[in-house]
Design a protein around this motif. Structure first.
Motif, PDB file in Angstrom:
ATOM      1  N   LYS A  47     -15.819 -38.079  24.974  1.00  0.00           N
ATOM      2  CA  LYS A  47     -14.739 -38.456  25.585  1.00  0.00           C
ATOM      3  C   LYS A  47     -13.427 -38.950  24.687  1.00  0.00           C
ATOM      4  N   HIS A  48     -13.669 -38.910  23.526  1.00  0.00           N
ATOM      5  CA  HIS A  48     -12.781 -39.286  22.414  1.00  0.00           C
ATOM      6  C   HIS A  48     -12.272 -37.855  21.779  1.00  0.00           C
ATOM      7  N   ILE A  49     -12.410 -36.790  22.106  1.00  0.00           N
ATOM      8  CA  ILE A  49     -12.058 -35.626  21.518  1.00  0.00           C
ATOM      9  C   ILE A  49     -10.681 -35.412  22.375  1.00  0.00           C
ATOM     10  N   LYS A  50      -9.515 -35.145  21.783  1.00  0.00           N
ATOM     11  CA  LYS A  50      -8.229 -35.065  22.385  1.00  0.00           C
ATOM     12  C   LYS A  50      -7.619 -33.529  22.271  1.00  0.00           C
ATOM     13  N   LEU A  51      -7.803 -33.142  21.020  1.00  0.00           N
ATOM     14  CA  LEU A  51      -7.290 -31.935  20.690  1.00  0.00           C
ATOM     15  C   LEU A  51      -8.333 -31.106  19.617  1.00  0.00           C
ATOM     16  N   VAL A  52      -8.150 -29.884  19.727  1.00  0.00           N
ATOM     17  CA  VAL A  52      -8.925 -28.950  19.115  1.00  0.00           C
ATOM     18  C   VAL A  52      -8.115 -27.917  18.131  1.00  0.00           C
ATOM     19  N   PRO A 107      -8.818 -29.643  25.037  1.00  0.00           N
ATOM     20  CA  PRO A 107      -9.838 -28.805  25.550  1.00  0.00           C
ATOM     21  C   PRO A 107      -9.735 -28.035  26.603  1.00  0.00           C
ATOM     22  N   ASP A 108      -9.204 -28.542  27.850  1.00  0.00           N
ATOM     23  CA  ASP A 108      -9.236 -27.757  29.081  1.00  0.00           C
ATOM     24  C   ASP A 108      -8.439 -26.644  28.814  1.00  0.00           C
ATOM     25  N   MET A 161      -3.140 -27.824  27.450  1.00  0.00           N
ATOM     26  CA  MET A 161      -1.462 -28.104  26.715  1.00  0.00           C
ATOM     27  C   MET A 161      -1.872 -27.664  25.197  1.00  0.00           C
ATOM     28  N   LYS A 162      -0.577 -27.173  24.813  1.00  0.00           N
ATOM     29  CA  LYS A 162      -0.794 -26.698  23.232  1.00  0.00           C
ATOM     30  C   LYS A 162       0.396 -27.526  22.402  1.00  0.00           C
ATOM     31  N   LEU A 163       0.338 -27.917  21.326  1.00  0.00           N
ATOM     32  CA  LEU A 163       1.200 -28.718  20.592  1.00  0.00           C
ATOM     33  C   LEU A 163       1.109 -28.209  19.348  1.00  0.00           C
ATOM     34  N   ALA A 164       2.239 -28.536  18.571  1.00  0.00           N
ATOM     35  CA  ALA A 164       2.527 -28.297  17.233  1.00  0.00           C
ATOM     36  C   ALA A 164       3.473 -29.305  16.601  1.00  0.00           C
ATOM     37  N   THR A 165       3.564 -29.157  15.271  1.00  0.00           N
ATOM     38  CA  THR A 165       4.360 -30.119  14.290  1.00  0.00           C
ATOM     39  C   THR A 165       5.307 -29.158  13.539  1.00  0.00           C
TER      40      THR A 165
END
Length: 330
Positions: free
Chosen positions: A161-166, A204-205, A1-5
């Motif tokens: 396990k606490h890494i949610k976004l890169v 990460p996926d 998944m890719k996110l932005a602001t």
């Protein structure tokens, strides 16, 4: 998944889900208005965002718009916590060698880390505004992760396990201000202006097998004024992975959701793939020639930072910035 602001009328911007090829996006106010809101409730919100991402990929949404990285703010425009490590000890070793200083053995077992200014990160296409060239303007190309809530005393394995976004970032340094600050033995402050985020952040996926052992095993490309300065692989010679860096940061206190942890300047031993900052380039020149020949950045210089997947496709979009002078307001 890719996110932005993306920009709106608030300091924290509008959270959007972005297509894998970075061409389309969709606002999701019914799920979360901001990146911080999503991170605060990640376990509940991320599956809903993933569903929208799948729909976006399958072209089943009617409310999409063209994604423009120039409209992107930093993914998390202001964070509760920003700590930058120095995970590539080979980089520190090189810098110390250039000034004939010994590298303490503990540097290989205990990460260096400083707390940076998190009251404002800047977007990938925003100018780097600096008052004086003589401050020694330098880019630093890095990888960073964003966490959810991290408990105090977490071990390195569970920290992963606490890494949610890169993301990739430009952690700008003012090299000529650093010596006086370090001489006070109280860390960086004036020598570290605002840090820049890539246009998008990814789970990460999204990195497939390039994400392994809490590292990103891909080259990070830095281009200054159309000349490639370096493309070292971020997964090579990373002495401390992101799990270890998070555990180090959380040794004596918990970290709040939205904490940003940086890798430090990406570097490969011997710099066979070039460098991720001008300081390293200059150190190599000092070792070879006895003095540096490459200047630090000047006003109107342009720095581009990007990471591509094995197919040659951009992952995070491109950081593309120009150094501009600002006039202080007295």
């Amino acid at each position: 998944m890719k996110l932005a602001t993306i920009k709106n009328n608030s300091r924290d911007g509008q959270l959007v889900v972005v297509s894998r090829d970075l061409t389309k996006a969709v606002k999701v106010p019914e799920i979360a208005h901001t990146m911080q809101e999503a991170l605060d409730n990640w376990d509940d919100i991320s599956p809903k965002l993933e569903k929208v991402y799948d729909q976006l990929q399958n072209n089943t949404l009617s409310n999409t718009f063209d994604f423009d990285s120039k409209e992107a703010m930093a993914a998390i425009p202001r964070a509760y916590h920003w700590a930058d490590g120095s995970a590539y000890v080979t980089h520190v070793e090189l810098v110390r060698k250039a000034r004939n200083a010994e590298l303490p053995e503990t540097f290989w077992t205990d990460p260096l880390m400083y707390m940076g200014a998190s009251d404002a990160f800047i977007g990938a296409n925003e100018d780097i505004k600096i008052e004086k060239e003589e401050w020694g303007i330098d880019f630093e190309s890095e990888v960073a992760v964003i966490t959810d809530d991290v408990p105090a005393g977490v071990n390195a394995e569970n920290a992963q396990k606490h890494i949610k976004l890169v993301a990739i970032i430009n952690d700008v340094s003012l090299r000529n201000l650093i010596p006086n600050e370090l001489a006070k033995q109280f860390g960086f402050y004036q020598s570290k202006p605002w840090t820049t985020f890539s246009p998008v952040v990814v789970t990460p996926d999204e990195l497939d097998d390039a994400w392994s052992n809490a590292k990103v095993h891909l080259p990070l490309i830095s281009t200054l004024n159309s000349k490639v300065i370096g493309s070292p692989n971020a997964g090579i010679d990373m002495t401390f992975d992101f799990g270890q860096l998070i555990a180090h940061a959380a040794k004596s206190r918990s970290l709040m959701a939205g904490s940003v942890i940086g890798s430090g300047t990406v570097a490969n031993q011997g710099s066979p793939n070039g460098s991720s900052c001008l300081a390293e380039v200059r150190c190599l020149e000092i070792i070879k020639d006895g003095k540096p020949s490459t200047p630090f950045m000047s006003f109107d210089d342009r720095i581009e930072i990007e990471m591509k997947n094995k197919k040659g496709e951009t992952i995070f979009g491109k950081i593309d910035q120009v150094v501009k002078q600002y006039d202080p307001i007295n």
